[in-house]
Write a protein that holds these residues in place. Structure first.
Motif, mmCIF file in Angstrom:
data_model
loop_
_atom_site.group_PDB
_atom_site.id
_atom_site.type_symbol
_atom_site.label_atom_id
_atom_site.label_comp_id
_atom_site.label_asym_id
_atom_site.label_seq_id
_atom_site.Cartn_x
_atom_site.Cartn_y
_atom_site.Cartn_z
ATOM 1 N N ARG A 1 -7.796 -0.994 -5.999
ATOM 2 C CA ARG A 1 -7.834 -0.995 -4.534
ATOM 3 C C ARG A 1 -8.591 0.188 -3.937
ATOM 4 O O ARG A 1 -8.343 0.579 -2.787
ATOM 5 N N THR B 1 -11.377 1.731 -1.893
ATOM 6 C CA THR B 1 -12.145 1.111 -0.805
ATOM 7 C C THR B 1 -13.313 1.993 -0.405
ATOM 8 O O THR B 1 -13.111 3.116 0.056
ATOM 9 N N VAL C 1 -2.841 8.522 0.734
ATOM 10 C CA VAL C 1 -4.179 8.182 0.257
ATOM 11 C C VAL C 1 -5.070 9.407 0.403
ATOM 12 O O VAL C 1 -4.737 10.362 1.107
ATOM 13 N N LEU D 1 -8.710 0.300 4.146
ATOM 14 C CA LEU D 1 -8.113 -0.069 2.871
ATOM 15 C C LEU D 1 -8.768 -1.348 2.341
ATOM 16 O O LEU D 1 -9.638 -1.932 2.991
ATOM 17 N N THR E 1 0.806 2.710 7.079
ATOM 18 C CA THR E 1 -0.215 1.670 6.950
ATOM 19 C C THR E 1 -0.110 0.745 8.144
ATOM 20 O O THR E 1 0.998 0.365 8.553
ATOM 21 N N TYR F 1 0.836 -1.199 0.000
ATOM 22 C CA TYR F 1 0.000 0.000 0.000
ATOM 23 C C TYR F 1 0.871 1.249 0.000
ATOM 24 O O TYR F 1 1.909 1.310 0.658
ATOM 25 N N GLU G 1 -5.617 5.247 -2.899
ATOM 26 C CA GLU G 1 -4.209 5.629 -2.964
ATOM 27 C C GLU G 1 -4.014 6.641 -4.093
ATOM 28 O O GLU G 1 -4.517 6.461 -5.199
ATOM 29 N N HIS H 1 -5.427 -0.501 7.354
ATOM 30 C CA HIS H 1 -5.873 0.889 7.444
ATOM 31 C C HIS H 1 -4.724 1.805 7.064
ATOM 32 O O HIS H 1 -3.562 1.517 7.335
ATOM 33 N N SER H 2 -5.061 2.923 6.464
ATOM 34 C CA SER H 2 -4.112 4.024 6.321
ATOM 35 C C SER H 2 -4.372 4.969 7.476
ATOM 36 O O SER H 2 -5.533 5.285 7.774
#
Length: 389
Positions: A73, A75, A49, A216, A190, A45, A108, A222-223
Motif C-alpha cells: 500500500r 502510495t 504514516v 493513500l 484516516t 489503514y 504506513e 487520505h491520512s
C-alpha cells in the motif's frame, strides 16, 4: 554470552534499517525490542504514516526491501499543493516538471517495519530479540555489556540507541538534550473524501497550525496530520466524527469534496528534542533518540534514516578501526549539523506561518506567490523537499 559487533536497542523503522544495512555489510548485529515482532498490514489503514523522500527510497532499495514496501500500500504522490489559509499564497510542485515519476511515497510505518523485519530474518549476521528487555548496561573502554531480563547477556563493540524520543539509554548515559514545546498537538486519522486525491500531497497553513492531507492507496482515502494549538486540538477531539469531518472539510476548503472519518483519531503533543551529545564511549544515539522535529514538512522519519545510512557507511568502510572514536565522532558531527539545520528550518516555518498578524500574512502570501512564479527557485525548493535535504 552472545558476542557481536553491534547491538541496536529499538525495533522501529530506523533501528531495523540500521540492523539490516549492517548485517548486509557482513557486520554481526543483534536487535532488541520490548514489543512484538512486526506484523503484515491488516485491512484497515494504520494511523501512523510517513512521507518517504527519494533519498530514503534509495536506502530501502539498497537494502533490498523497496519492492516489498511498494507492494504494501505504498502510495506515490506526483504533486504537492501548499497553501496559506489567511492569504492568497500558494505553491504547487509536480514530478513531471522535475522529470520525475513521483515526488515521494506515503507509506504506513508498519509496512516499512514488516518489510525490514522479513529481510532481517534471512540474514545470518542478524539476531532478533523481540519481546525482550534489558536489565543493565555496563560499558568498558572497548565493549558494552547488556544483561537481559531473560536469555543470554550480549557483549557488543558498539551499542546503538534507537529507542525513541524518551530514550532510556540516553538518560542512563546522561547525554544532555535541548528541547522545547512546539505548543502544538498533532491529530492523526484516516478520512475518505467524495473526490479522488489525484496523487497529491496537500498542506494548508491555518492560523493555529498546519493541516496535511496525504494520499493513500485507495484514491478516496487520505491520512491527515492536523497540528494545532492544544486547546483547539482538545476541542477537535471532543467532536463527533461528523462534526470533525466538517471541520476538516472547511479547513482545507473542500479541495477533495466532502469528508468522512473512517479511522480512529489519535492525538499527541509535539516537542522538539535535540541531543547536544550523541556519543558516549561505545554508545551512540540514532533517530528519535537523538532528535525529534515538527511534522509540518514530513522530515522526521527521513532524518532518522539518514542517521542509519551514514552509520552503516562509516562502519562498513572502516572495518580495520571498527567503531573507533574517530569514526563515531564523524557520525556525530555530520548528523548533528544536519539535524540542527532542519530543526532551525522547521522552527522558522512554524513561526512564519502561525498566527494572523497582518505583516506575517503579507509575507506569506507574497513569498509563496513569488516562489511559485519563479521557475529555478521553485525547482530548488521542490528538490530540497523531495530529497529530504
Amino acid at each position: 554470552m552472545q558476542q557481536i559487533q553491534v547491538c541496536i536497542v529499538g525495533g522501529g523503522c530506523v533501528g531495523l534499517a540500521a540492523a539490516l544495512g549492517l548485517a548486509k555489510a557482513g557486520i554481526s548485529v543483534a536487535l532488541l525490542d520490548s514489543g512484538d515482532v512486526p506484523r503484515p498490514l491488516g485491512e484497515q489503514y494504520q494511523a501512523r504514516v510517513s512521507a518517504i523522500s527519494l533519498a530514503s527510497q534509495s536506502l530501502f532499495a539498497q537494502l533490498g526491501v523497496w519492492d516489498a514496501i511498494l507492494a504494501s500500500r505504498a502510495t506515490p504522490y506526483q504533486h504537492m499543493d501548499v497553501r496559506d489559509k489567511d492569504s492568497s499564497g500558494r505553491i504547487a510542485f509536480s514530478g513531471q516538471s522535475l522529470d520525475l515519476p513521483e515526488l515521494g511515497h506515503i507509506i504506513e510505518n508498519e509496512a516499512i517495519r514488516f518489510a525490514l523485519y522479513q529481510a532481517l530474518t534471512r540474514e545470518p549476521n542478524a539476531k532478533l530479540h523481540f519481546n525482550t528487555r534489558y536489565q543493565h548496561i555496563h560499558q568498558s573502554d572497548t565493549d558494552v555489556l547488556l544483561t537481559l531480563e531473560q536469555g543470554m547477556p550480549i557483549m557488543a563493540k558498539l551499542l546503538v540507541a534507537a529507542d525513541g524520543a524518551n530514550s532510556a539509554i540516553r538518560r542512563q548515559f546522561n547525554l544532555p538534550i535541548s528541547y522545547w514545546d512546539y505548543d502544538h498537538h498533532a491529530i492523526v486519522t484516516t478520512i475518505k473524501t467524495t473526490e479522488p486525491h489525484a496523487y497529491t500531497a496537500r498542506q494548508v497553513f491555518l492560523p493555529q497550525g498546519p493541516l496535511a492531507f496525504l494520499p493513500l492507496a485507495d484514491e478516496h482515502h487520505h491520512s491527515i496530520v492536523w497540528s494545532t494549538e492544544p486547546d483547539h486540538a482538545k476541542a477537535l477531539m471532543a467532536m463527533s466524527d461528523g462534526d470533525f469531518a466538517k471541520a476538516i472539510c472547511a479547513a482545507i476548503d473542500a479541495q477533495c469534496g466532502l469528508c468522512e472519518v473512517v479511522g480512529e483519531r489519535h492525538v499527541f503533543p509535539l516537542t522538539m528534542r535535540y541531543a547536544q551529545q550523541w556519543l558516549s564511549g561505545k554508545v551512540v544515539l540514532m533517530g528519535d533518540a537523538a532528535h525529534t522535529i515538527h511534522p509540518l514538512a514530513g522530515l522526521g522519519m527521513n532524518l532518522g534514516l539518514k542517521d542509519a545510512a551514514l552509520l552503516i557507511q562509516l562502519l562498513r568502510d572502516n572495518l580495520s578501526e571498527f567503531a573507533s572514536h574517530a569514526v563515531l565522532r564523524e557520525y556525530e558531527r555530520s548528523r548533528k549539523l544536519d539535524a540542527q539545520k532542519h530543526i532551525a528550518m522547521m522552527q522558522g516555518l512554524k513561526t512564519l506561518f502561525e498566527g494572523s498578524h497582518p505583516l506575517k500574512k503579507l509575507i506569506r502570501g507574497v513569498g509563496l506567490s513569488m516562489v511559485d512564479k519563479l521557475g529555478p527557485i521553485k525547482d530548488l525548493f521542490a528538490k530540497q523537499a523531495i530529497e529530504g535535504k
